[in-house]
Motif scaffolding. Structure first.
Motif, PDB file in Angstrom:
ATOM      1  N   UNK A 279       0.819  -1.195   0.000  1.00 34.36           N
ATOM      2  CA  UNK A 279       0.000   0.000   0.000  1.00 34.36           C
ATOM      3  C   UNK A 279       0.861   1.255   0.000  1.00 34.36           C
ATOM      4  N   UNK A 280       2.014   1.190   0.686  1.00 35.59           N
ATOM      5  CA  UNK A 280       2.908   2.336   0.742  1.00 35.59           C
ATOM      6  C   UNK A 280       3.438   2.666  -0.649  1.00 35.59           C
ATOM      7  N   UNK A 281       3.803   1.632  -1.391  1.00 33.28           N
ATOM      8  CA  UNK A 281       4.311   1.856  -2.744  1.00 33.28           C
ATOM      9  C   UNK A 281       3.237   2.491  -3.610  1.00 33.28           C
ATOM     10  N   UNK A 282       1.997   1.953  -3.494  1.00 38.81           N
ATOM     11  CA  UNK A 282       0.915   2.490  -4.310  1.00 38.81           C
ATOM     12  C   UNK A 282       0.570   3.914  -3.889  1.00 38.81           C
ATOM     13  N   UNK A 283       0.573   4.137  -2.563  1.00 37.04           N
ATOM     14  CA  UNK A 283       0.220   5.463  -2.060  1.00 37.04           C
ATOM     15  C   UNK A 283       1.194   6.516  -2.535  1.00 37.04           C
ATOM     16  N   UNK A 284       2.478   6.134  -2.642  1.00 42.50           N
ATOM     17  CA  UNK A 284       3.483   7.116  -3.031  1.00 42.50           C
ATOM     18  C   UNK A 284       3.279   7.597  -4.463  1.00 42.50           C
ATOM     19  N   UNK A 285       2.521   6.806  -5.257  1.00 45.74           N
ATOM     20  CA  UNK A 285       2.282   7.188  -6.642  1.00 45.74           C
ATOM     21  C   UNK A 285       1.088   8.121  -6.785  1.00 45.74           C
ATOM     22  N   UNK A 286       0.106   7.988  -5.887  1.00 43.68           N
ATOM     23  CA  UNK A 286      -1.133   8.729  -6.068  1.00 43.68           C
ATOM     24  C   UNK A 286      -1.530   9.492  -4.806  1.00 43.68           C
ATOM     25  N   UNK A 287      -0.570  10.036  -4.119  1.00 45.06           N
ATOM     26  CA  UNK A 287      -0.867  10.773  -2.902  1.00 45.06           C
ATOM     27  C   UNK A 287      -1.540  12.090  -3.239  1.00 45.06           C
ATOM     28  N   UNK A 288      -2.605  12.389  -2.521  1.00 48.99           N
ATOM     29  CA  UNK A 288      -3.293  13.672  -2.661  1.00 48.99           C
ATOM     30  C   UNK A 288      -3.378  14.308  -1.282  1.00 48.99           C
ATOM     31  N   UNK A 289      -3.597  15.607  -1.274  1.00 47.41           N
ATOM     32  CA  UNK A 289      -3.727  16.337  -0.015  1.00 47.41           C
ATOM     33  C   UNK A 289      -5.211  16.567   0.246  1.00 47.41           C
ATOM     34  N   UNK A 290      -5.809  15.683   1.053  1.00 41.40           N
ATOM     35  CA  UNK A 290      -7.223  15.820   1.388  1.00 41.40           C
ATOM     36  C   UNK A 290      -7.428  17.057   2.255  1.00 41.40           C
ATOM     37  N   UNK A 291      -8.620  17.635   2.173  1.00 44.08           N
ATOM     38  CA  UNK A 291      -8.909  18.853   2.927  1.00 44.08           C
ATOM     39  C   UNK A 291      -8.753  18.629   4.428  1.00 44.08           C
ATOM     40  N   UNK A 292      -9.160  17.464   4.906  1.00 37.63           N
ATOM     41  CA  UNK A 292      -9.028  17.156   6.333  1.00 37.63           C
ATOM     42  C   UNK A 292      -7.572  17.162   6.755  1.00 37.63           C
ATOM     43  N   UNK A 293      -6.706  16.590   5.920  1.00 40.80           N
ATOM     44  CA  UNK A 293      -5.283  16.566   6.234  1.00 40.80           C
ATOM     45  C   UNK A 293      -4.662  17.951   6.088  1.00 40.80           C
ATOM     46  N   UNK A 294      -5.091  18.703   5.087  1.00 40.73           N
ATOM     47  CA  UNK A 294      -4.588  20.071   4.921  1.00 40.73           C
ATOM     48  C   UNK A 294      -4.867  20.891   6.180  1.00 40.73           C
ATOM     49  N   UNK A 295      -6.080  20.752   6.701  1.00 34.71           N
ATOM     50  CA  UNK A 295      -6.454  21.473   7.915  1.00 34.71           C
ATOM     51  C   UNK A 295      -5.553  21.084   9.085  1.00 34.71           C
ATOM     52  N   UNK A 296      -5.263  19.785   9.206  1.00 40.19           N
ATOM     53  CA  UNK A 296      -4.401  19.317  10.297  1.00 40.19           C
ATOM     54  C   UNK A 296      -2.977  19.846  10.155  1.00 40.19           C
ATOM     55  N   UNK A 297      -2.423  19.756   8.942  1.00 40.59           N
ATOM     56  CA  UNK A 297      -1.068  20.269   8.713  1.00 40.59           C
ATOM     57  C   UNK A 297      -1.006  21.767   9.013  1.00 40.59           C
ATOM     58  N   UNK A 298      -2.040  22.488   8.626  1.00 38.32           N
ATOM     59  CA  UNK A 298      -2.052  23.931   8.859  1.00 38.32           C
ATOM     60  C   UNK A 298      -2.085  24.244  10.356  1.00 38.32           C
ATOM     61  N   UNK A 299      -2.873  23.479  11.118  1.00 36.29           N
ATOM     62  CA  UNK A 299      -2.960  23.731  12.552  1.00 36.29           C
ATOM     63  C   UNK A 299      -1.662  23.349  13.266  1.00 36.29           C
ATOM     64  N   UNK A 300      -1.051  22.238  12.862  1.00 35.89           N
ATOM     65  CA  UNK A 300       0.230  21.843  13.450  1.00 35.89           C
ATOM     66  C   UNK A 300       1.295  22.891  13.140  1.00 35.89           C
ATOM     67  N   UNK A 301       1.283  23.380  11.891  1.00 38.72           N
ATOM     68  CA  UNK A 301       2.223  24.434  11.506  1.00 38.72           C
ATOM     69  C   UNK A 301       1.957  25.713  12.290  1.00 38.72           C
TER      70      UNK A 301
END
Length: 351
Positions: free
Chosen positions: A144-166
């Motif tokens: 799954x890691x190999x496949x994920x590395x090919x098609x990774x997207x930045x979901x809005x939920x994750x964007x919000x988390x990264x922004x708050x951590x930052x």
């Protein structure tokens, strides 16, 4: 009697964290808003007997909300919850009428004690056990890691988390810079994007403004995570920085490099530490590398483009109040790192 509680924060993750940190047994009716303008409207509608307020927000920030509360004599008791931990920020919010200040990420015991100290919540109220949500970390198989590395997207939920951590990490670094220079550091809303290397110059176009810049890059790694921290400083800022640091020597190219290194040590180190503490990991930092002095941002990026491909880019633009000092900190995580980072975020996201 049920208290009308208003939680105001532009981050969905932060709003949930605050709600989960409320005292057990407190009879409250909770409303959520995402910016200061919505908060003022909600208070006027009777939804904010108590306001838990973030500072760094779009449309109307926390300072502007506090000013509006005083100006319009709005009926609410305000506690500020923010990642901006500069002493000056504490003083300013209290001068504007806030009861107190709590730093992010919010701690339940500290919040409960503060509310009790101000008589907002009575600790003798009946304690009702709240179920604690158990958030399982997703199990990622090697395939799954190999496949994920090919098609990774930045979901809005994750964007919000990264922004708050930052946001929290940025506040820690800004506090150190404020103490070093004895100034008030203006903190932005962090910019989070999954971008191509060709877009880095565009992302930093607001910094350039036809000025030459100097930059330092420092690599960092952790288990399953690697990236680069890039600090870019407008050359016009050196004179003011030298004055604030009480630097007496002539400001030649060597002196500018020393000042640039000092800024990088403070901002990169503190920001990465803020990230590591929130995500429960540890970064090893490489030696800083000078990307160039007195060059255009596009040149800095072009000459080092082999370091980055598609990347999770977190941009933080620091400003200094009353000084034309401008520096940008860019945290660049490899696309593959997002698998590990997203797994870490699973502990912070409520189902």
């Amino acid at each position: 009697m049920t208290t009308q509680l208003l939680i105001c924060d532009d981050s969905n993750m932060a709003r949930k964290q605050v709600a989960r940190s409320l005292p057990d047994g407190w009879e409250v009716n909770i409303s959520f808003v995402t910016n200061g303008q919505e908060a003022v409207t909600a208070i006027k509608e009777g939804k904010g007997d108590v306001l838990l307020l973030d500072l760094n927000m779009p449309v109307m920030d926390g300072y502007e909300v506090l000013e509006a509360i005083v100006k319009e004599d709005l009926p609410t008791l305000t506690v500020v919850i923010s990642g901006d931990i500069q002493p000056e920020a504490h003083q300013r919010v209290k001068q504007l009428g806030a009861l107190d200040f709590i730093q992010k990420p919010v701690n339940r015991k500290i919040l409960t004690k503060l509310l009790a100290d101000y008589g907002i919540y009575s600790q003798v109220e009946e304690v009702v056990e709240k179920p604690v949500p158990v958030i399982a970390q997703p199990v990622v198989q090697e395939s799954e890691v190999v496949e994920a590395s090919k098609e990774i997207v930045l979901a809005q939920e994750h964007r919000d988390c990264y922004q708050e951590i930052a946001n929290v990490a940025m506040g820690r670094a800004g506090d150190l810079l404020a103490r070093l220079l004895n100034v008030f550091v203006e903190l932005p809303i962090p910019n989070v994007n999954l971008i191509e290397v060709s877009e880095l110059s565009m992302a930093l176009s607001a910094v350039e403004r036809e000025e030459s810049t100097s930059g330092i890059c420092q690599g960092f790694i952790s288990a399953g995570i690697s990236g680069e921290a890039l600090l870019i400083l407008n050359d016009s800022s050196f004179t003011d920085i030298a004055r604030l640091m009480k630097y007496d020597a002539d400001i030649d190219e060597d002196a500018e490099l020393e000042l640039l290194m000092d800024m990088a040590n403070v901002l990169i180190g503190a920001c990465l530490k803020g990230f590591s503490e929130q995500l429960d990991l540890s970064f090893i930092q490489g030696h800083p590398v000078v990307l160039g002095q007195h060059r255009k941002i596009s040149d800095l990026i072009a000459s080092n483009s082999d370091r980055w491909q598609r990347t999770l880019a977190i941009e933080i633009s620091y400003g200094i109040e009353n000084y034309p000092i401008k520096c940008d900190l860019l945290l660049l995580f490899t696309e593959e790192s997002m698998v590990t980072l997203n797994n870490k975020l699973a502990y912070l996201i409520e189902d």
